[in-house]
Design an enzyme around this catalytic site. Structure first.
Site, PDB file in Angstrom:
ATOM      1  N   ASP A 100      55.322 -84.640  36.854  1.00 55.96           N
ATOM      2  CA  ASP A 100      56.665 -84.681  37.452  1.00 55.96           C
ATOM      3  C   ASP A 100      57.714 -84.905  36.363  1.00 55.96           C
ATOM      4  O   ASP A 100      58.917 -84.927  36.642  1.00 55.96           O
ATOM      5  CB  ASP A 100      56.753 -85.700  38.598  1.00 55.96           C
ATOM      6  CG  ASP A 100      56.542 -87.135  38.164  1.00 55.96           C
ATOM      7  OD1 ASP A 100      56.207 -87.364  36.984  1.00 55.96           O
ATOM      8  OD2 ASP A 100      56.713 -88.035  39.009  1.00 55.96           O
ATOM      9  N   SER A 101      57.257 -85.002  35.089  1.00 52.00           N
ATOM     10  CA  SER A 101      58.195 -84.972  33.961  1.00 52.00           C
ATOM     11  C   SER A 101      58.982 -83.663  33.968  1.00 52.00           C
ATOM     12  O   SER A 101      60.016 -83.557  33.298  1.00 52.00           O
ATOM     13  CB  SER A 101      57.443 -85.121  32.639  1.00 52.00           C
ATOM     14  OG  SER A 101      56.354 -84.219  32.569  1.00 52.00           O
ATOM     15  N   GLU A 107      50.081 -95.332  29.948  1.00 46.03           N
ATOM     16  CA  GLU A 107      51.307 -94.917  29.239  1.00 46.03           C
ATOM     17  C   GLU A 107      52.023 -96.133  28.642  1.00 46.03           C
ATOM     18  O   GLU A 107      52.293 -97.124  29.348  1.00 46.03           O
ATOM     19  CB  GLU A 107      52.239 -94.176  30.218  1.00 46.03           C
ATOM     20  CG  GLU A 107      53.535 -93.727  29.533  1.00 46.03           C
ATOM     21  CD  GLU A 107      54.345 -92.708  30.326  1.00 46.03           C
ATOM     22  OE1 GLU A 107      53.874 -92.233  31.384  1.00 46.03           O
ATOM     23  OE2 GLU A 107      55.453 -92.385  29.875  1.00 46.03           O
ATOM     24  N   ASP A 162      50.939 -83.644  39.825  1.00 43.62           N
ATOM     25  CA  ASP A 162      51.513 -84.987  39.944  1.00 43.62           C
ATOM     26  C   ASP A 162      52.175 -85.151  41.314  1.00 43.62           C
ATOM     27  O   ASP A 162      53.064 -84.362  41.677  1.00 43.62           O
ATOM     28  CB  ASP A 162      52.603 -85.127  38.857  1.00 43.62           C
ATOM     29  CG  ASP A 162      52.537 -86.458  38.145  1.00 43.62           C
ATOM     30  OD1 ASP A 162      51.751 -87.323  38.552  1.00 43.62           O
ATOM     31  OD2 ASP A 162      53.293 -86.606  37.164  1.00 43.62           O
ATOM     32  N   LYS A 199      47.524 -86.608  40.717  1.00 41.76           N
ATOM     33  CA  LYS A 199      47.740 -87.868  39.989  1.00 41.76           C
ATOM     34  C   LYS A 199      48.805 -88.663  40.743  1.00 41.76           C
ATOM     35  O   LYS A 199      49.741 -88.070  41.298  1.00 41.76           O
ATOM     36  CB  LYS A 199      48.212 -87.587  38.549  1.00 41.76           C
ATOM     37  CG  LYS A 199      48.551 -88.862  37.765  1.00 41.76           C
ATOM     38  CD  LYS A 199      48.740 -88.607  36.278  1.00 41.76           C
ATOM     39  CE  LYS A 199      50.143 -88.196  35.882  1.00 41.76           C
ATOM     40  NZ  LYS A 199      51.215 -89.140  36.241  1.00 41.76           N
ATOM     41  N   GLU A 251      50.997 -92.718  40.598  1.00 42.76           N
ATOM     42  CA  GLU A 251      51.330 -93.871  39.756  1.00 42.76           C
ATOM     43  C   GLU A 251      51.132 -95.182  40.518  1.00 42.76           C
ATOM     44  O   GLU A 251      51.439 -95.261  41.703  1.00 42.76           O
ATOM     45  CB  GLU A 251      52.801 -93.781  39.302  1.00 42.76           C
ATOM     46  CG  GLU A 251      53.077 -92.583  38.421  1.00 42.76           C
ATOM     47  CD  GLU A 251      54.528 -92.530  37.933  1.00 42.76           C
ATOM     48  OE1 GLU A 251      55.319 -93.463  38.202  1.00 42.76           O
ATOM     49  OE2 GLU A 251      54.873 -91.525  37.282  1.00 42.76           O
TER      50      GLU A 251
HETATM   51  O1  KIV Z   1      54.781 -86.521  34.407  1.00 43.41           O
HETATM   52  C1  KIV Z   1      54.122 -86.524  33.360  1.00 43.41           C
HETATM   53  O2  KIV Z   1      54.228 -85.630  32.510  1.00 43.41           O
HETATM   54  C2  KIV Z   1      53.205 -87.635  33.158  1.00 43.41           C
HETATM   55  C3  KIV Z   1      52.622 -87.830  31.799  1.00 43.41           C
HETATM   56  C4  KIV Z   1      53.578 -88.603  30.960  1.00 43.41           C
HETATM   57  C5  KIV Z   1      51.308 -88.505  31.837  1.00 43.41           C
HETATM   58  O3  KIV Z   1      52.959 -88.392  34.051  1.00 43.41           O
END
Ligand code: KIV
Length: 282
Positions: free
Chosen positions: A48-49, A186, A87, A117, A119
């Site tokens: 989600d970056s 992280e 994500d 994924k 968090e």
């Molecule tokens: O969103 C993302 O790219 C991430 C990475 C920093 C692991 O969660």
């Protein structure tokens, strides 16, 4: 059609057992996924970056499930070999187990991801358990969790006191117990990541967590030098493509403005007789 070279969850687990580092990069679109896949990287994360690197937001909170699925679908068309992780965005898994499972399922059913994924630590094990029970592999994410950066007081190193390190270890053990197949760590001190990695049977993937994790991840745009608005201390730039790209765009502009481009070799011709007939018909 199935790809017999496709990386599986068992390959990722066995890398930890054989002490071979797991490699993971983000990708957000079809050409990016083709490149990362060709490089032989084990896991592609549609992170989600992308909220910052691709969509221009200032953080990850604003990104929606539909934004994520749109990019995951493109990555799945290019990432044939790598294991694909999507994500889950902020508030798509925290509300209740049923919603978490329904949203996680969309990543597999609609966007051909292999896993999701999410968090958080002990506060999200209810969601991890429900998603894993539904048959969907889950990767955890501890330490600096950008979706809750406001609660953490910003993008800062985490787990850097004895008490916080103990909590991080307890969170990691809880995620493993809940069924995660791997955990991203992280921005935490290297010795803490080492203890956590040794305590777990599942692989840890570090970003700003030192060399003792079972694998490493970097963000596509950081590695290539494509995003210069914010570069974390832990990001390594392997090539600086941004100035090369700006130079190429400038060359295009200058050649168009001076009449050099397009040249004869970029131009289609037609038979003289056809041309004359066309011109005479006007
Ligand atoms: O969103 C993302 O790219 C991430 C990475 C920093 C692991 O969660």
């Amino acid at each position: 059609m199935t790809n017999s070279n496709k990386v599986t969850i068992l390959d990722i687990q066995s890398k930890k057992e054989r002490k071979q580092p797991v490699t993971m990069l983000t990708a957000y679109d079809y050409p990016g996924a083709l490149l990362v896949d060709e490089a032989g990287v084990d896991i592609i994360l549609v992170g989600d970056s992308l909220a910052m690197t691709v969509l221009g937001h200032s953080g990850t909170v604003a990104v929606t499930i539909d934004d994520m699925l749109h990019h995951c679908k493109a990555v799945a068309r290019g990432g044939n070999r790598a294991f694909l992780v999507g994500d889950m965005p902020f508030l798509s898994y925290q509300i209740n187990p049923a919603e978490a499972v329904r949203n996680a399922g969309r990543f597999l059913k609609e966007a051909a991801m292999d896993a999701v994924k999410l968090e958080g630590g002990q506060e999200v094990t209810f969601a991890v358990q429900a998603i894993v029970q539904a048959g969907i592999p889950v990767m955890g994410h501890l330490g600096l969790t950008p979706q809750t950066a406001a609660k953490l007081g910003g993008y800062k190193v985490q787990g850097n006191t004895a008490e916080k390190a103990k909590k991080l270890l307890a969170d990691a053990l809880a995620l493993e117990k809940a069924g995660c197949f791997s955990i991203v760590l992280e921005a935490i001190p290297s010795p803490v990541a080492e203890v956590v990695s040794k305590a777990l049977t599942i692989p840890t993937i570090g970003i700003g967590a030192g060399p003792h994790c079972d694998g490493q991840i970097l963000i596509f745009h950081d590695l290539l030098g494509l995003f210069d608005q914010f570069t974390p201390k832990f990001a390594r730039q392997y090539v600086n493509l941004r100035p090369l790209m700006v130079d190429a765009f400038k060359s295009f502009r200058q050649e168009v403005e001076s009449g050099v481009f397009p040249a004869p070799e970029h131009t289609f011709k037609m038979k003289q007789a056809e041309l004359e007939e066309f011109l005479n018909s006007e």
